[in-house]
Enzyme design. Structure first.
Site, PDB file in Angstrom:
ATOM      1  N   ASP A  12      22.865  24.309   6.521  1.00  0.00           N
ATOM      2  CA  ASP A  12      22.384  23.337   7.309  1.00  0.00           C
ATOM      3  C   ASP A  12      21.227  22.367   6.878  1.00  0.00           C
ATOM      4  OD1 ASP A  12      24.051  24.846   9.205  1.00  0.00           O
ATOM      5  OD2 ASP A  12      22.516  25.859  10.059  1.00  0.00           O
ATOM      6  N   GLU A 183      30.720  19.932  15.203  1.00  0.00           N
ATOM      7  CA  GLU A 183      29.205  20.184  15.328  1.00  0.00           C
ATOM      8  C   GLU A 183      28.698  19.411  14.064  1.00  0.00           C
ATOM      9  OE1 GLU A 183      29.055  24.310  15.151  1.00  0.00           O
ATOM     10  OE2 GLU A 183      29.229  24.399  13.105  1.00  0.00           O
TER      11      GLU A 183
END
Length: 293
Positions: A12, A183
């Protein structure tokens, strides 16, 4: 430069550049995410040699966080550095956690609690409050894109970074979910166009990938113009949840992302990588993953 850029399992990434130094904020990647109880940042002047800054959040300022922090975004605004990250993987309204905000005087922290409560702690337009991404427009307006569970929202931060100001249509938090969104939103502005990118598929396996849409407005609408980063034999699979760097002296754009070794059954085995990202004719070209460039 070699990929992965640092040893170990991280995911991430959010990338920023301050005073000639590049910073990559990352999740500590564990399949058992209750072990993800702080964030690390890596910094480099040359994108080759990286310094590790561990545990950048003063977690004692967030006593309600009990099981996970991940997916950071970071931005300098009015001389201070802000970090927004997800906590506790909340599953419904009323649970403690959501999107948290912390503040520091330098890019590497330490980041202290800012609000003494989450920035967003409930589901709005169906979006789980995770996967934040801060974007500053040319006029100085700071937008927050975020959301999991297939829904993407946008809001405009106030000058104090304590909350939000209404958007032109009066909404405070607006849905901008593009087709196929799962996402991990990420926004780039280039030549007057707004490129919203996001992750599709599942983060635990090789289906994870990145798509994008384009608009002349930061609030969209954003269509799906196609996938630009996906499984690539024999290099890697499951690339996604990315940030970017812009090297203005070369007008070069880099995508900073995590990926997995093909066929690795362990979901947490995610690695930080950087590759070139090229724009052409109002679109983003498919990214070629490499082991080094």
């Amino acid at each position: 430069m070699t990929n992965p850029i640092v040893p170990g399992w991280y995911a991430d990434p959010e990338a920023r550049t301050y005073q000639g130094r590049h910073y990559i904020y990352a999740t500590r990647s564990f399949t058992e995410y209750t072990r993800q109880m702080n964030l690390d940042v890596f910094s480099s002047a040359d994108l080759i040699h990286w310094q590790t800054h561990e545990s950048i959040i003063t977690m004692g300022d967030f006593p309600w966080i009990w099981r996970a922090v991940w997916a950071p975004t970071q931005m300098e605004h009015n001389g201070r550095h802000y970090l927004i990250f997800a906590s506790n993987d909340i599953q419904k309204d009323g649970e403690a956690g959501g999107l948290e905000i912390a503040v520091a005087d330098s890019p590497e922290g330490p980041y202290r609690g800012y609000l003494h409560q989450p920035l967003i702690s409930r589901f709005i337009h169906g979006a789980q409050p995770i996967d934040a991404h801060l974007f500053k427009d040319d006029d100085g307006a700071v937008y927050l894109y975020y959301g999991g569970w297939g829904h993407c929202n946008v809001a405009r931060m106030n000058e104090e970074m304590t909350g939000f100001v209404p958007l032109p249509d009066g909404q405070v938090i607006r849905s901008v979910t593009p087709p196929g969104y799962v996402e991990g939103p990420c926004m780039i502005k280039k030549d007057g166009l707004y490129y919203l990118m996001w992750s599709m598929g599942g983060w635990t396996n090789g289906t994870y990938r990145v798509a994008y849409g384009v608009s002349d407005n930061p609030l969209g609408p954003f269509g799906n113009k196609g996938t630009i980063l996906e499984r690539q034999e024999p290099v890697a699979e499951g690339p996604g949840h990315h940030g970017y760097l812009h090297l203005p002296e070369r007008d070069e754009w880099l995508i900073v992302y995590h990926r997995r070794t093909i066929g690795d059954p362990e979901p947490g085995h995610r690695m930080l990588c950087i590759d070139r990202m090229d724009f052409a004719d109002g679109g983003i070209q498919p990214v070629v993953m490499t082991d080094g460039w």
